[in-house]
Design a protein around this motif. Structure first.
Motif, PDB file in Angstrom:
ATOM      1  N   ARG A 104       0.844  -1.186   0.000  1.00 15.20           N
ATOM      2  CA  ARG A 104       0.000   0.000   0.000  1.00 15.20           C
ATOM      3  C   ARG A 104       0.884   1.243   0.000  1.00 15.20           C
ATOM      4  N   TYR A 105       2.041   1.134   0.669  1.00 12.22           N
ATOM      5  CA  TYR A 105       3.089   2.140   0.588  1.00 12.22           C
ATOM      6  C   TYR A 105       4.141   1.611  -0.381  1.00 12.22           C
ATOM      7  N   PRO A 106       4.126   2.008  -1.646  1.00 13.62           N
ATOM      8  CA  PRO A 106       5.177   1.532  -2.559  1.00 13.62           C
ATOM      9  C   PRO A 106       6.552   2.024  -2.100  1.00 13.62           C
ATOM     10  N   CYS A 107       7.515   1.114  -2.095  1.00 11.54           N
ATOM     11  CA  CYS A 107       8.879   1.445  -1.654  1.00 11.54           C
ATOM     12  C   CYS A 107       9.882   0.892  -2.646  1.00 11.54           C
ATOM     13  N   ALA A 215      -5.060   8.751   3.672  1.00 12.68           N
ATOM     14  CA  ALA A 215      -6.301   8.010   3.497  1.00 12.68           C
ATOM     15  C   ALA A 215      -6.294   7.451   2.085  1.00 12.68           C
ATOM     16  N   PHE A 216      -6.727   6.207   1.925  1.00  8.18           N
ATOM     17  CA  PHE A 216      -6.665   5.533   0.631  1.00  8.18           C
ATOM     18  C   PHE A 216      -8.071   5.313   0.074  1.00  8.18           C
ATOM     19  N   PHE A 217      -8.178   5.533  -1.225  1.00 11.69           N
ATOM     20  CA  PHE A 217      -9.437   5.350  -1.936  1.00 11.69           C
ATOM     21  C   PHE A 217      -9.180   4.492  -3.166  1.00 11.69           C
ATOM     22  N   HIS A 218     -10.217   3.776  -3.573  1.00 10.76           N
ATOM     23  CA  HIS A 218     -10.111   2.940  -4.762  1.00 10.76           C
ATOM     24  C   HIS A 218     -10.669   3.686  -5.957  1.00 10.76           C
ATOM     25  N   GLY A 219     -10.012   3.545  -7.119  1.00  8.59           N
ATOM     26  CA  GLY A 219     -10.502   4.170  -8.338  1.00  8.59           C
ATOM     27  C   GLY A 219      -9.910   3.516  -9.569  1.00  8.59           C
ATOM     28  N   GLU A 220     -10.232   4.062 -10.717  1.00  8.08           N
ATOM     29  CA  GLU A 220      -9.694   3.594 -11.994  1.00  8.08           C
ATOM     30  C   GLU A 220      -9.378   4.802 -12.860  1.00  8.08           C
ATOM     31  N   ILE A 221      -8.374   4.648 -13.714  1.00  7.63           N
ATOM     32  CA  ILE A 221      -8.043   5.693 -14.677  1.00  7.63           C
ATOM     33  C   ILE A 221      -7.962   5.066 -16.069  1.00  7.63           C
ATOM     34  N   ASP A 222      -8.072   5.907 -17.081  1.00  5.05           N
ATOM     35  CA  ASP A 222      -7.955   5.419 -18.451  1.00  5.05           C
ATOM     36  C   ASP A 222      -6.511   5.052 -18.763  1.00  5.05           C
ATOM     37  N   LYS A 223      -6.328   3.945 -19.469  1.00  4.26           N
ATOM     38  CA  LYS A 223      -5.003   3.584 -19.953  1.00  4.26           C
ATOM     39  C   LYS A 223      -4.693   4.386 -21.216  1.00  4.26           C
ATOM     40  N   PRO A 224      -3.417   4.728 -21.437  1.00  2.00           N
ATOM     41  CA  PRO A 224      -3.076   5.381 -22.708  1.00  2.00           C
ATOM     42  C   PRO A 224      -3.414   4.473 -23.883  1.00  2.00           C
ATOM     43  N   ALA A 225      -3.883   5.073 -24.963  1.00  2.17           N
ATOM     44  CA  ALA A 225      -4.225   4.293 -26.151  1.00  2.17           C
ATOM     45  C   ALA A 225      -2.994   3.604 -26.701  1.00  2.17           C
ATOM     46  N   SER A 238      -4.919   3.346  -6.591  1.00  2.00           N
ATOM     47  CA  SER A 238      -5.245   3.835  -5.258  1.00  2.00           C
ATOM     48  C   SER A 238      -4.963   5.331  -5.242  1.00  2.00           C
ATOM     49  N   VAL A 239      -5.873   6.083  -4.665  1.00  2.00           N
ATOM     50  CA  VAL A 239      -5.677   7.527  -4.514  1.00  2.00           C
ATOM     51  C   VAL A 239      -5.393   7.790  -3.043  1.00  2.00           C
ATOM     52  N   ALA A 240      -4.191   8.267  -2.763  1.00  2.00           N
ATOM     53  CA  ALA A 240      -3.748   8.517  -1.391  1.00  2.00           C
ATOM     54  C   ALA A 240      -3.780  10.016  -1.129  1.00  2.00           C
ATOM     55  N   ILE A 241      -4.524  10.416  -0.106  1.00  7.88           N
ATOM     56  CA  ILE A 241      -4.692  11.838   0.211  1.00  7.88           C
ATOM     57  C   ILE A 241      -4.279  12.073   1.659  1.00  7.88           C
ATOM     58  N   SER A 242      -3.442  13.098   1.843  1.00  8.88           N
ATOM     59  CA  SER A 242      -2.982  13.434   3.183  1.00  8.88           C
ATOM     60  C   SER A 242      -2.960  14.942   3.324  1.00  8.88           C
ATOM     61  N   LEU A 243      -2.415  15.417   4.432  1.00 10.79           N
ATOM     62  CA  LEU A 243      -2.272  16.853   4.648  1.00 10.79           C
ATOM     63  C   LEU A 243      -1.268  17.467   3.693  1.00 10.79           C
ATOM     64  N   ASP A 244      -0.444  16.644   3.030  1.00 10.13           N
ATOM     65  CA  ASP A 244       0.598  17.153   2.142  1.00 10.13           C
ATOM     66  C   ASP A 244       0.160  17.239   0.691  1.00 10.13           C
ATOM     67  N   GLY A 245      -0.757  16.373   0.254  1.00  8.32           N
ATOM     68  CA  GLY A 245      -1.132  16.390  -1.151  1.00  8.32           C
ATOM     69  C   GLY A 245      -1.837  15.115  -1.562  1.00  8.32           C
ATOM     70  N   ASP A 250      -0.353   3.109  -8.885  1.00  9.27           N
ATOM     71  CA  ASP A 250      -0.711   1.962  -9.717  1.00  9.27           C
ATOM     72  C   ASP A 250      -0.771   0.721  -8.835  1.00  9.27           C
ATOM     73  N   CYS A 251      -1.963   0.133  -8.722  1.00  8.24           N
ATOM     74  CA  CYS A 251      -2.139  -1.009  -7.819  1.00  8.24           C
ATOM     75  C   CYS A 251      -1.365  -2.236  -8.270  1.00  8.24           C
ATOM     76  N   ARG A 252      -1.180  -2.410  -9.578  1.00 13.23           N
ATOM     77  CA  ARG A 252      -0.526  -3.616 -10.093  1.00 13.23           C
ATOM     78  C   ARG A 252       0.984  -3.455 -10.160  1.00 13.23           C
ATOM     79  N   GLU A 253       1.436  -2.318 -10.623  1.00 13.75           N
ATOM     80  CA  GLU A 253       2.876  -2.101 -10.783  1.00 13.75           C
ATOM     81  C   GLU A 253       3.553  -1.641  -9.504  1.00 13.75           C
ATOM     82  N   LYS A 254       2.788  -1.264  -8.498  1.00  9.13           N
ATOM     83  CA  LYS A 254       3.323  -0.862  -7.195  1.00  9.13           C
ATOM     84  C   LYS A 254       4.235   0.352  -7.309  1.00  9.13           C
TER      85      LYS A 254
END
Length: 407
Positions: A104-107, A215-225, A238-245, A250-254
């Motif tokens: 969930r935290y890509p490293c 805070a983490f939210f689930h979503g989807e985005i369009d892939k490039p053609a 995953s959309v991660a929102i905090s006090l910083d931004g 990318d859930c699959r590529e981490k």
């Protein structure tokens, strides 16, 4: 499914680093406000799932919420550094470790190994030469490293490899990092007391990650053609929102696809009544060297929650600025004041925490009068009226150029 812990909650007392949240297996997470009654929220759980998730009716009917103890999304990292209670540190450590192991935290690999080494120290004690070995670490490698870094062999290949085969890079790197963990003398000689410095070291390392405490939210985005037929489709994020931004991961590529501070973006959302629920993020970019606005479209039933959280985080950040300047104290006699704590920035080339805008399918445009021109347009102002004016942000207006071609 990842969800909005802290998405609608108000901050409690400043010294509360944790708060209860309601969640369930396969469902969303909702951080509770101080006035919330968990029993009543549990009675409304199916309504929340139907409104904010894509779960099927059968899954909603069978789902059971559970009350959990989570880090308060609104608790500043600078306040976390002032905590000395070992049990609170342990709770923060356990939650951060869970997020790292779940990716969930890509490293980056180097950071995963450094964090995994601290987990080894906590679970296995001080490093002893020869114990453990890289091969013994391999047996429970997923306790120390994220699953996608645990390259284990199975089946016939594993039989040929044998017990004495050379250890993989994951366990060997972890073992090397384990050797380098610094020991801190304990005042009372208790083993548990000696773990507090390692909990703190783990948290400090996590503070380098720009999405720690989000805070983490689930979503989807369009892939490039891609390809002759321009087939795109969507990818889960995953959309991660905090006090910083805001960070889009990318859930699959981490890895991070987009990271923006609030000074660098405008945002808005569309409700289900208008069309499919969407969170829009607008930021500066270029199209073949030409400055343009870029719009990223994030499809999610939680678009309204994300928009509300962004707005609330901005309000908190603005309110915290005067308090932070007061905490810094008056200027010293020499004319300089002690610098505030700053999170170290990860600068590795190709780091998983760096934005990958080239992997995004965005709408590039500028605004010309009352008409929005897409791709190579002339930008004069933002598409959205909602944007942050906080000091000298980097989100700027680009003047129109008459020589630009219109898309």
């Amino acid at each position: 499914m990842d969800g909005p812990e802290g998405s609608t909650g108000q901050p409690g007392p400043a010294d509360r680093s944790h708060r209860s949240s309601v969640s369930s297996v396969g469902a969303r997470e909702v951080q509770l406000k101080p006035k919330h009654q968990p029993y009543k929220l549990g009675r409304q759980w199916q309504e929340l799932l139907l409104r904010f998730t894509d779960a099927s009716d059968d899954d909603v009917a069978m789902d059971e919420p559970s009350l959990q103890f989570r880090r308060n999304v609104f608790f500043p990292k600078r306040r976390e550094l002032q905590i000395h209670d070992k049990e609170v540190l342990r709770l923060l450590y356990e939650e951060a470790k869970g997020n790292v192991l779940a990716a969930r935290y890509p490293c980056d690999v180097e950071d995963c190994e450094a964090l995994g080494a601290l987990v080894c120290r906590v679970q296995l004690g001080p490093y002893q030469p020869g114990q453990p070995t890289a091969c013994t670490l391999r047996e429970k490698l997923d306790s120390f490293l994220p699953a996608h870094l645990c390259k284990r062999s199975h089946g016939l290949f594993a039989a040929f490899r044998g017990r004495g085969a050379k250890a993989g890079t994951g366990e060997q790197g972890l073992l090397n990092a384990y050797r380098r963990v610094q020991e801190v003398a304990s005042s009372d000689g208790e083993r548990e007391a000696s773990l507090s410095p390692h909990y703190r070291a783990y948290l400090l390392k996590c503070h380098e990650l720009p999405f720690y405490g989000c805070a983490f939210f689930h979503g989807e985005i369009d892939k490039p053609a891609q390809g002759f037929l321009h087939r795109g489709g969507r990818k889960p994020v995953s959309v991660a929102i905090s006090l910083d931004g805001v960070h889009v991961i990318d859930c699959r590529e981490k890895h991070v696809l987009l990271g923006l501070r609030f000074q660098e973006l405008s945002w808005d959302h569309t409700s289900p009544e208008e069309e499919e629920s969407v969170l829009w993020l607008e930021f500066d970019g270029d199209n073949e060297g030409t400055p343009v606005n870029k719009l990223l479209k994030i499809y999610s039933k939680q678009a309204e929650l994300m928009s509300s959280l962004i707005e609330y985080c901005i309000e908190l950040s603005q309110a915290a600025e005067p308090a932070a300047s007061q905490e810094a104290g008056p200027t010293s006699a020499s004319g300089s004041s002690p610098p505030p704590h700053q999170r170290p920035q990860l600068r590795r080339q190709g780091s998983v925490v760096c934005s990958r805008i080239q992997h995004l399918s965005t709408i590039d445009y500028v605004e010309e009068g009352e008409t929005i021109k897409r791709v190579k347009p002339k930008r004069t102002t933002s598409f959205f009226s909602r944007q942050l004016s906080l000091g000298q942000g980097s989100y700027t207006v680009v003047q129109a150029a008459d020589s630009l071609e219109q898309g």
